[in-house]
Design a protein around this motif. Sequence first.
Motif, short mmCIF file in Angstrom:
data_model
loop_
_atom_site.label_atom_id
_atom_site.label_comp_id
_atom_site.label_asym_id
_atom_site.label_seq_id
_atom_site.Cartn_x
_atom_site.Cartn_y
_atom_site.Cartn_z
N TRP A 10 0.76 -1.23 0.02
CA TRP A 10 0.03 -0.02 0.11
C TRP A 10 0.94 1.19 -0.08
O TRP A 10 0.43 2.15 -0.57
N GLN A 11 2.14 1.24 0.83
CA GLN A 11 2.82 2.38 0.72
C GLN A 11 3.44 2.65 -0.76
O GLN A 11 3.56 3.96 -1.21
N LEU A 12 3.50 1.73 -1.52
CA LEU A 12 4.15 1.97 -2.71
C LEU A 12 3.22 2.30 -3.71
O LEU A 12 3.39 3.10 -4.68
N GLN A 13 1.93 1.92 -3.33
CA GLN A 13 0.70 2.54 -4.26
C GLN A 13 0.22 3.96 -3.80
O GLN A 13 -0.34 4.66 -4.62
N GLY A 14 0.76 4.20 -2.52
CA GLY A 14 0.46 5.62 -1.88
C GLY A 14 1.49 6.54 -2.39
O GLY A 14 1.93 7.04 -3.50
N TYR A 15 2.39 7.45 -1.27
CA TYR A 15 3.10 8.22 -1.78
C TYR A 15 4.77 8.10 -1.70
O TYR A 15 5.48 8.47 -2.06
N ALA A 16 5.07 6.58 -1.00
CA ALA A 16 6.29 6.38 -0.96
C ALA A 16 7.16 6.15 -2.13
O ALA A 16 8.25 6.71 -2.18
N GLU A 17 6.83 5.61 -3.26
CA GLU A 17 7.46 5.45 -4.51
C GLU A 17 7.64 6.60 -5.39
O GLU A 17 8.55 6.99 -6.02
N ASP A 18 6.62 7.82 -5.17
CA ASP A 18 6.57 8.77 -5.91
C ASP A 18 6.59 9.98 -5.25
O ASP A 18 6.59 11.09 -5.93
N LEU A 19 7.31 10.05 -3.98
CA LEU A 19 7.50 11.14 -3.50
C LEU A 19 8.34 12.14 -4.11
O LEU A 19 8.13 13.58 -4.02
N ASP A 20 9.44 11.85 -5.01
CA ASP A 20 10.15 12.81 -5.87
C ASP A 20 9.41 13.32 -6.97
O ASP A 20 9.85 14.32 -7.33
N ARG A 21 8.36 12.71 -7.24
CA ARG A 21 7.63 13.61 -8.30
C ARG A 21 7.00 14.54 -7.77
O ARG A 21 6.66 15.49 -8.56
#
Length: 357
Positions: A27-38
Amino acid sequence: MKQPVTFKLIGTGKIRPLGWLSTQLEWQLQGYAEDLDRFCAEAGSDIFGRNKVTNPQDRHWWNAETEGNWIDGFVRLAFLSGNQDAFLKARKYIKHILETQESDGYIGVYSPELRYKKLEDDGEFWAQSRTFSAMLAYYEATGEREVLVAVGKAALLDVSHYGPYAEGRSYFGYPYPDSHGVMLAEPMLQLYDLTGDRRFLDFAVFCYDDFSANYNRSYGSDCRLGYLLDKNRPFISHGAHTCEHLRIPLLLYGYTEKIDYRKAFENGMEKMRACLSLSGACKSDEHISFPGRPCIPLPELGYEYCAITELLLSLHTAVAVTGDSQYADMAENLFFNAAQGARLSDETAAAYFAADN
């Protein structure tokens, strides 16, 4: 050297979560964790790569904290989750750092004319502690030796500019270095474990001793050695600083057996207990307390997620070094209550400040 450490911390990715915890990571990967840099400019600043700080008045180490903490967490998340897309993104970031490393080994946030100078509000050690930790986590998980070599070369550049191998030159003794920089001791100790090079251990000791002897600001100073040894001095500083610094003397005790380091940590934990909410968090909004007022954890007083994270890591360190299960109990209470309670269940947001209800 004898190390009175009860447990050895296991490297990144060596244990994988199952069940609900594995689901939460996805869920973290689908939330903000993977794309915070964007969608967060600071996290995507590329300050460790090509966008170095060139103005000595800039406080851009803040970008280093945001980007560095994000990539450190994301690297670990990628390997713990086993998500291939996350792994590829983490690998791309680490390779970018390798490609932009300076010929002398430098990895950090400052342009050549600014690094290792006496800058006001200097964030060099703090910034490097973030990216070194992320890179070493990646090395642990992959065994890609070029990453270890790169971090070691960058760290030895620090060793050549400050501390016992640089005629005792102080880092914390000049105007306004950020006291978060004490945390550079952590990856330095990890490098010592991985390489056996005594210079990394000596530099880690220097980081804390130099901070304790020379740091002259009240902000972020709770865990100076003399302050921790003074049982009557309450915690009054920024919660996240205090929670993270608390583990450094205990880590150093594990390598040196210096009893003052152990005593400092034990005193610090007694002070910390007076500042905890029922959920186990350090009440800090953002300071733990104010000069002249003891720490009183009022129900409405909030706590930063930064302080939750750092206290959890310090408690894990305490379990590893001492083997005392009370710290595991404290960590469990903190994780299941304050840490989980400050997050949305779908992992699309976390509260910067939360409070017990």
